[in-house]
Each structure stands twice: as structure tokens, then as C-alpha cells.
Design a protein around this motif. Structure first.
Motif: not given
Length: 83
Positions: A37, A51-52, A73
Motif C-alpha cells: 500500500d 494499511s490496506a 504497489v
């Protein structure tokens, strides 16, 4: 120039910008050194940026640095720690 955060375990981590007066980008990096991310963060914001995906590291740099370098990413980092 930037700051590297090393967490004690891979997990979803959060950042915010209270008392930070410059715009930053943060890249969340997993234990395989893959960027999971990248988020832009605005000065003095109290918005919490999660955070993803789980991350083991986070790298903060001035806003726009990742884009200027073509870093996205999915890219894999090489982290070199001094001995």
C-alpha cells in the motif's frame, strides 16, 4: 531521506499526521519486502490511515517521492540494515 518503521510483527498498522507539518507518503511493506500500500498523508491531519494489508515495515518520505521514482504497489524493496 525518510523514516523507516520496523514493527515487531506483521499486521495492519495505522498512521496519522497530528503535529507533522509537511505532506508525506507512506509505503506499507510486508515481510517479503513487497509494497502492499502507498498512501498520501496531509499535514496536521488527524485522519487515521490504515494499511490496506498486513505490513512489517512502513517507509515515510516527502509526498510525491514514490511517484517520481516510479515506485508502485507490488514492487519489491531491498532493505539494507547497517551492521
Amino acid at each position: 531521506t525518510g523514516m523507516l518503521f520496523v514493527f515487531d510483527r506483521e499486521a495492519e498498522h495505522s498512521f496519522w499526521m497530528q503535529n507533522t507539518y509537511v505532506a508525506l507518503d507512506v509505503a506499507f511493506i510486508d515481510s517479503s519486502f513487497r509494497i502492499v500500500d502507498i498512501q498520501q498523508m496531509e499535514p496536521e491531519s488527524r485522519d487515521i490511515r490504515d494499511s490496506a494489508s498486513p505490513a512489517m515495515f512502513a517507509r515515510e518520505v516527502r509526498q510525491g517521492w514514490f511517484a517520481e521514482k516510479g515506485i508502485t504497489v507490488g514492487d519489491v524493496c531491498q532493505l539494507i540494515f547497517p551492521q
